[in-house]
Motif scaffolding. Structure first.
Motif, PDB file in Angstrom:
ATOM      1  N   ALA A 128       0.828  -1.204   0.000  1.00 32.51           N
ATOM      2  CA  ALA A 128       0.000   0.000   0.000  1.00 32.51           C
ATOM      3  C   ALA A 128       0.863   1.255   0.000  1.00 32.51           C
ATOM      4  O   ALA A 128       0.570   2.242  -0.684  1.00 32.51           O
ATOM      5  CB  ALA A 128      -0.932  -0.004   1.213  1.00 32.51           C
ATOM      6  N   GLN A 129       1.962   1.225   0.755  1.00 30.84           N
ATOM      7  CA  GLN A 129       2.840   2.388   0.813  1.00 30.84           C
ATOM      8  C   GLN A 129       3.561   2.598  -0.515  1.00 30.84           C
ATOM      9  O   GLN A 129       3.730   3.734  -0.971  1.00 30.84           O
ATOM     10  CB  GLN A 129       3.867   2.211   1.941  1.00 30.84           C
ATOM     11  CG  GLN A 129       4.698   3.449   2.248  1.00 30.84           C
ATOM     12  CD  GLN A 129       3.860   4.608   2.782  1.00 30.84           C
ATOM     13  OE1 GLN A 129       2.732   4.422   3.237  1.00 30.84           O
ATOM     14  NE2 GLN A 129       4.411   5.806   2.723  1.00 30.84           N
ATOM     15  N   ALA A 130       3.970   1.520  -1.161  1.00 32.20           N
ATOM     16  CA  ALA A 130       4.647   1.640  -2.449  1.00 32.20           C
ATOM     17  C   ALA A 130       3.688   2.185  -3.508  1.00 32.20           C
ATOM     18  O   ALA A 130       4.086   2.996  -4.359  1.00 32.20           O
ATOM     19  CB  ALA A 130       5.201   0.290  -2.886  1.00 32.20           C
ATOM     20  N   CYS A 131       2.419   1.775  -3.461  1.00 27.06           N
ATOM     21  CA  CYS A 131       1.426   2.303  -4.395  1.00 27.06           C
ATOM     22  C   CYS A 131       1.240   3.801  -4.190  1.00 27.06           C
ATOM     23  O   CYS A 131       1.157   4.577  -5.155  1.00 27.06           O
ATOM     24  CB  CYS A 131       0.093   1.587  -4.204  1.00 27.06           C
ATOM     25  SG  CYS A 131       0.041  -0.100  -4.816  1.00 27.06           S
ATOM     26  N   LEU A 132       1.174   4.211  -2.926  1.00 25.82           N
ATOM     27  CA  LEU A 132       1.013   5.629  -2.618  1.00 25.82           C
ATOM     28  C   LEU A 132       2.194   6.425  -3.165  1.00 25.82           C
ATOM     29  O   LEU A 132       2.005   7.489  -3.784  1.00 25.82           O
ATOM     30  CB  LEU A 132       0.865   5.804  -1.113  1.00 25.82           C
ATOM     31  CG  LEU A 132       0.594   7.212  -0.584  1.00 25.82           C
ATOM     32  CD1 LEU A 132      -0.291   7.148   0.657  1.00 25.82           C
ATOM     33  CD2 LEU A 132       1.886   7.944  -0.239  1.00 25.82           C
ATOM     34  N   ARG A 133       3.416   5.920  -2.964  1.00 25.85           N
ATOM     35  CA  ARG A 133       4.605   6.624  -3.456  1.00 25.85           C
ATOM     36  C   ARG A 133       4.635   6.675  -4.987  1.00 25.85           C
ATOM     37  O   ARG A 133       5.037   7.679  -5.580  1.00 25.85           O
ATOM     38  CB  ARG A 133       5.874   5.946  -2.936  1.00 25.85           C
ATOM     39  CG  ARG A 133       6.021   5.959  -1.431  1.00 25.85           C
ATOM     40  CD  ARG A 133       6.028   7.366  -0.871  1.00 25.85           C
ATOM     41  NE  ARG A 133       6.070   7.391   0.581  1.00 25.85           N
ATOM     42  CZ  ARG A 133       5.465   8.272   1.343  1.00 25.85           C
ATOM     43  NH1 ARG A 133       4.727   9.225   0.782  1.00 25.85           N
ATOM     44  NH2 ARG A 133       5.558   8.229   2.657  1.00 25.85           N
TER      45      ARG A 133
END
Length: 379
Positions: free
Chosen positions: A220-225
């Motif tokens: 989820a964090q990688a998608c946000l970035r």
């Protein structure tokens, strides 16, 4: 007349129907059951097309006044493509924080005498057997729609596009649709300011782009970035914020019937309205108004009231439902429109509902039409 009324779901439609029915039937016992806590909601803001809350003024003037104070409003739509922002005048929108909308409705419902029970899920409609009227308003993933599948004949289709619902402290001057492309494909951000300090930022892409980008396998964090990177210019140094944000496919929900015995389904629980037209919440509130009117006219015959409600509301809601379907179909194909010039893309977007021809657009948005004509002349 004394009546026991249960509402499953404390979203805008559920709360507003409870409020209206309590006012229309002062002797009624109205209880709202919600599985989550009162201060919890998914998403960020709620947007309304046009002056979509004005219809509340004649029915619930105090509620309308309280909401009006919290609204962010603007008179343009901005479509950003290939680094160029096209302003479409005559496009009125307003927005509010979803939690603010819910808390305002909660307060007015309580003041009207509605009982609100949070963190109390209704596991089965059998648990509400003692109520004279049951209103199911628990949204697009309603388990009760599945529970009564044989009676309602629901249909569910999944759109192919993926979207993720973020927030940001970047404040946009108007509702903006920001189209970008990179090596993986095409993306669009649906953005709007819903408070003096926050904006909604929905990222959408087609299935092929989603696969090429490898978003399915990212955290989820990688998608946000990743989304921050592709929309870096639009975000202007601001970050994206997550609220249980993950990639979804919009479900197209419809039901052959909305009523079974003394149970009625309203809002997204019986039909979904695509978020791109800014009318989903309004449609649920209008359901609540029509339902309250029908029950108030025949409080001693709930089944007749619900039949009258469904017959009349299907007709009045049909136009919005059709516009929503046409809009989602446009977005499903937007990646194939990235070759268009900015004003041409904006024109294609504005005509997606087949309701605005060039003559009507000239009256509605003369500055946009001038920009479109200039782009066409230069081609």
């Amino acid at each position: 007349m004394f009546m026991r009324i249960a509402v499953a779901g404390a979203g805008p439609g559920g709360l507003y129907s409870a409020l209206l029915l309590r006012r229309a039937l002062p002797d009624a016992d109205v209880t709202v059951f919600e599985q989550g806590p009162a201060d919890q909601t998914y998403g960020w803001g709620v947007v309304f097309s046009g002056r979509a809350l004005d219809f509340l003024e004649t029915r619930t003037a105090e509620l309308y006044t309280d909401l009006l104070r919290e609204l962010e409003r603007w008179e343009e739509l901005h479509i950003v493509h290939a680094g160029t922002s096209i302003a479409i005048d005559g496009s009125t929108f307003s927005a509010i924080a979803r939690l603010t909308l819910l808390q305002t409705l909660q307060r007015h419902a309580r003041e009207a005498g509605v009982t609100l029970k949070y963190s109390q899920p209704v596991e089965s409609l059998d648990n509400l057997a003692g109520f004279d009227l049951v209103i199911v308003a628990n949204g697009i993933n309603s388990t009760h729609r599945t529970e009564l599948a044989t009676q309602l004949s629901p249909m569910r289709q999944q759109c192919t596009n993926r979207y993720a619902w973020y927030g940001t402290s970047q404040l946009f001057p108007a509702l903006s649709l920001i189209f970008v492309t990179n090596k993986d494909g095409a993306f669009v951000a649906h953005t709007y300011r819903y408070s003096p300090s926050m904006s909604t930022f929905i990222v959408e892409c087609d299935a092929a782009t989603f696969a090429r980008a490898g978003l399915e396998d990212m955290s989820a964090q990688a998608c946000l970035r990743y989304c921050e990177e592709i929309f870096a210019d639009a975000l202007g140094g601001h970050s994206l914020r997550s609220n249980n944000s993950h990639w979804l496919r919009f479900p197209i929900i419809s039901c052959e019937r909305w009523v079974h015995n003394n149970v009625v389904f309203i809002g997204d629980a019986c039909r979904s309205v695509h978020f791109s037209i800014g009318s989903g919440t309004r449609s649920a509130l209008e359901d609540a108004m029509a339902l309250a009117d029908a029950v108030a006219q025949a409080p001693d015959d709930v089944r007749a009231a619900l039949t009258a409600y469904e017959n009349s509301r299907r007709q009045s809601a049909g136009r919005i439902d059709q516009l929503a379907r046409q809009s989602l179909e446009w977005y499903e194909d937007f990646a194939n429109k990235m070759h268009l010039k900015p004003a041409a893309l904006a024109m294609d977007y504005m005509q997606r509902g087949n309701e605005l021809d060039l003559a009507r657009l000239a009256l509605k948005a003369p500055r946009f039409m001038a920009a479109y004509a200039a782009e066409q002349a230069a081609s």
